[in-house]
Design a protein around this motif. Structure first.
Motif, mmCIF file in Angstrom:
data_model
loop_
_atom_site.group_PDB
_atom_site.id
_atom_site.type_symbol
_atom_site.label_atom_id
_atom_site.label_comp_id
_atom_site.label_asym_id
_atom_site.label_seq_id
_atom_site.Cartn_x
_atom_site.Cartn_y
_atom_site.Cartn_z
ATOM 1 N N PHE A 106 -50.450 76.459 22.087
ATOM 2 C CA PHE A 106 -50.524 76.105 23.502
ATOM 3 C C PHE A 106 -49.396 76.835 24.223
ATOM 4 C CE2 PHE A 106 -48.844 72.454 21.047
ATOM 5 C CZ PHE A 106 -47.506 72.537 21.363
ATOM 6 N N SER A 107 -49.476 76.881 25.514
ATOM 7 C CA SER A 107 -48.502 77.637 26.306
ATOM 8 C C SER A 107 -47.302 76.775 26.680
ATOM 9 C CB SER A 107 -49.172 78.164 27.585
ATOM 10 O OG SER A 107 -49.593 77.071 28.394
ATOM 11 N N LYS A 108 -46.258 77.451 27.140
ATOM 12 C CA LYS A 108 -45.068 76.732 27.618
ATOM 13 C C LYS A 108 -45.405 75.865 28.815
ATOM 14 C CE LYS A 108 -42.213 80.693 26.238
ATOM 15 N NZ LYS A 108 -41.290 81.749 26.710
ATOM 16 N N SER A 109 -46.256 76.373 29.707
ATOM 17 C CA SER A 109 -46.612 75.602 30.900
ATOM 18 C C SER A 109 -47.393 74.348 30.539
ATOM 19 C CB SER A 109 -47.422 76.464 31.869
ATOM 20 O OG SER A 109 -48.610 76.944 31.246
ATOM 21 N N SER A 112 -44.893 71.580 29.731
ATOM 22 C CA SER A 112 -44.365 70.971 30.956
ATOM 23 C C SER A 112 -45.406 70.079 31.615
ATOM 24 C CB SER A 112 -43.915 72.058 31.936
ATOM 25 O OG SER A 112 -42.892 72.854 31.396
ATOM 26 N N ALA A 113 -46.643 70.553 31.671
ATOM 27 C CA ALA A 113 -47.703 69.764 32.309
ATOM 28 C C ALA A 113 -47.947 68.464 31.563
ATOM 29 C CB ALA A 113 -48.989 70.591 32.368
ATOM 30 N N SER A 114 -47.962 68.503 30.238
ATOM 31 C CA SER A 114 -48.193 67.294 29.446
ATOM 32 C C SER A 114 -47.061 66.279 29.654
ATOM 33 C CB SER A 114 -48.312 67.660 27.964
ATOM 34 O OG SER A 114 -49.405 68.523 27.741
ATOM 35 N N LEU A 115 -45.857 66.749 29.686
ATOM 36 C CA LEU A 115 -44.727 65.844 29.913
ATOM 37 C C LEU A 115 -44.807 65.218 31.303
ATOM 38 C CD1 LEU A 115 -41.942 68.013 28.270
ATOM 39 C CD2 LEU A 115 -42.692 65.769 27.465
ATOM 40 N N TRP A 116 -45.128 66.006 32.306
ATOM 41 C CA TRP A 116 -45.239 65.453 33.662
ATOM 42 C C TRP A 116 -46.377 64.452 33.739
ATOM 43 C CZ3 TRP A 116 -48.879 64.893 37.402
ATOM 44 C CH2 TRP A 116 -48.423 64.489 38.670
ATOM 45 N N ASP A 117 -47.478 64.707 33.069
ATOM 46 C CA ASP A 117 -48.637 63.809 33.127
ATOM 47 C C ASP A 117 -48.284 62.396 32.696
ATOM 48 O OD1 ASP A 117 -50.203 65.849 34.030
ATOM 49 O OD2 ASP A 117 -51.190 66.247 32.107
ATOM 50 N N ARG A 191 -50.074 66.700 40.551
ATOM 51 C CA ARG A 191 -49.133 67.489 39.766
ATOM 52 C C ARG A 191 -48.580 68.640 40.601
ATOM 53 N NH1 ARG A 191 -52.306 69.917 35.832
ATOM 54 N NH2 ARG A 191 -52.277 68.030 34.557
ATOM 55 N N PRO A 192 -47.240 68.825 40.625
ATOM 56 C CA PRO A 192 -46.660 69.974 41.340
ATOM 57 C C PRO A 192 -47.167 71.296 40.770
ATOM 58 C CG PRO A 192 -44.970 68.349 40.811
ATOM 59 C CD PRO A 192 -46.196 67.923 40.075
ATOM 60 N N ALA A 193 -47.239 72.269 41.633
ATOM 61 C CA ALA A 193 -47.812 73.559 41.234
ATOM 62 C C ALA A 193 -47.035 74.208 40.100
ATOM 63 C CB ALA A 193 -47.855 74.488 42.449
ATOM 64 N N ARG A 194 -45.697 73.986 40.042
ATOM 65 C CA ARG A 194 -44.908 74.641 38.997
ATOM 66 C C ARG A 194 -45.241 74.105 37.606
ATOM 67 N NH1 ARG A 194 -41.616 71.006 41.520
ATOM 68 N NH2 ARG A 194 -40.391 69.539 40.233
#
Length: 206
Positions: A106-109, A112-117, A191-194
């Protein structure tokens, strides 16, 4: 006679024998020496302290032989003196070695997305700055967590790949797995775009 009188030895000589006189003189000289010894020692100590040499000449405290041997064994690394990693540290080392014949990508992004979710905002920000070696370590941990028999702290719902990715990142960042702040995902539209996930780079294998 003056010295004898000063030390209380004056008296009729005919009443004293030569042996008595020699004994009395020796006792008097011994007592006079005892009086001078403390003063001499104090003077010597003052000189040593002033010269800064006291620590260099202090005698070592003699230790029993058994105690010396125990100390030597401790310094050599025994069962009682050597640091041992805890259960969590041992498990993390095992996870970082990777799961045999099973890998995930999986990618680095996506990390980050999974943690934010799941409400892990601080770790989501931190995941934005990970390098390739960090990503490989998180992927190695996630490979173990994809095993349905591995106990993960998620209750009340089915464990998804998104849970696995977030929990693997927490384990890597904090050294041990723990429950997520949220058990259910936040709406993706918030979710923020970043933190938007992008597919992994197939060419790099990351």
């Amino acid at each position: 006679m003056e010295w004898l009188a000063a030390h209380g030895l004056a008296g009729p000589l005919e009443e004293r024998t030569r042996a008595d006189l020699r004994r009395d003189v020796a006792i008097a000289e011994q007592n006079a020496w005892k009086d001078r010894v403390p003063a001499c020692l104090r003077t010597l100590a003052d000189e040593m302290v002033a010269a800064g040499s006291w620590e260099q000449v202090r005698p070592r405290t003699r230790q029993p032989e058994g105690r010396i041997r125990r100390c030597a064994r401790s310094r050599a690394g025994t069962m009682t003196g050597m640091w041992k990693p805890g259960r969590e540290q041992r498990e993390l080392r095992r996870l970082l070695k990777g799961r045999p014949r099973f890998k995930v990508f999986f990618s680095k992004s996506l990390v980050s997305a999974s943690l934010w979710d799941y409400g892990e905002d601080e770790l989501a920000e931190r995941a934005l700055a990970i390098d390739d070696s960090d990503l490989l370590s998180i992927q190695a941990i996630a490979a173990w967590y994809e095993d349905p028999t591995y106990p993960l702290p998620v209750e009340g719902q089915r464990i998804t790949h998104n849970h696995v990715t977030a929990l693997a990142a927490i384990t890597y960042f904090e050294g041990a797995v723990r429950p997520l702040v949220r058990s259910r995902r936040r709406p993706a539209k918030n979710r923020p775009a970043r933190f938007d996930p992008v597919p992994p780079d197939a060419a790099a294998g990351l």
